[in-house]
Design a protein around this motif. Structure first.
Motif, PDB file in Angstrom:
ATOM      1  N   PRO A  49       0.823  -1.213   0.000  1.00  0.00           N
ATOM      2  CA  PRO A  49       0.000   0.000   0.000  1.00  0.00           C
ATOM      3  C   PRO A  49       0.859   1.266   0.000  1.00  0.00           C
ATOM      4  N   GLY A  50       0.429   2.235  -0.783  1.00  0.00           N
ATOM      5  CA  GLY A  50       1.123   3.514  -0.866  1.00  0.00           C
ATOM      6  C   GLY A  50       0.208   4.634  -0.416  1.00  0.00           C
ATOM      7  N   CYS A  51      -0.256   5.406  -1.352  1.00  0.00           N
ATOM      8  CA  CYS A  51      -1.076   6.583  -1.085  1.00  0.00           C
ATOM      9  C   CYS A  51      -2.533   6.198  -0.809  1.00  0.00           C
ATOM     10  N   VAL A  52      -3.131   6.842   0.185  1.00  0.00           N
ATOM     11  CA  VAL A  52      -4.578   6.797   0.402  1.00  0.00           C
ATOM     12  C   VAL A  52      -5.018   8.248   0.476  1.00  0.00           C
ATOM     13  N   LEU A  53      -5.782   8.670  -0.518  1.00  0.00           N
ATOM     14  CA  LEU A  53      -6.178  10.072  -0.613  1.00  0.00           C
ATOM     15  C   LEU A  53      -7.689  10.157  -0.749  1.00  0.00           C
ATOM     16  N   LYS A  54      -8.328  10.914   0.128  1.00  0.00           N
ATOM     17  CA  LYS A  54      -9.762  11.175   0.033  1.00  0.00           C
ATOM     18  C   LYS A  54      -9.932  12.669  -0.173  1.00  0.00           C
TER      19      LYS A  54
END
Length: 125
Positions: A49-54
């Motif tokens: 997992p890398g980026c988590v963007l909301k």
């Protein structure tokens, strides 16, 4: 470095692209259907997992929606935003938002497809 958007690239000590090596990069996008709601963008590099963007910027019919008139992968309409060279071997577009389990479950399949494409390329050359 990491793979992401809008200044968010995840933990690059765990998931990063290194020059000179092939990497499996998965990008999942779930666009918000109406204003005020947040869409989601997630990335994985080699199944990590890398980026988590909301963000409210991730909207249906916006810059994160698939548009067949201009699909930019690891690129930009503005060449100054993407210095350097990137080679893309295989692209797959799915109708579902990727999850950690989905990315891991499809890892072997993606590797086989990538290897088959390389073999076809060698036969053509």
């Amino acid at each position: 470095g990491g793979v992401g958007q809008l200044g968010s690239f995840g933990d690059v000590t765990k998931a990063k692209v290194e020059a000179g090596n092939w990497h499996r990069v998965v990008i999942g996008v779930k666009c918000a259907s109406s204003g005020g709601n947040k869409g989601e963008l997630r990335t994985w590099i080699d199944s990590k997992p890398g980026c988590v963007l909301k963000s409210e910027a991730i909207m249906s019919n916006g810059r994160f929606s698939i548009d067949l008139d201009g699909l930019y992968l690891f690129s930009s309409q503005d060449p100054t935003m993407m210095p350097g060279n990137i080679e893309v071997r295989t692209v797959r577009v799915d109708q579902v938002m990727a999850t950690d389990a989905y990315v891991l479950a499809n890892r072997a399949r993606d590797k086989v497809i990538s290897m088959l494409n390389e073999e076809r390329k060698r036969k053509i050359d």
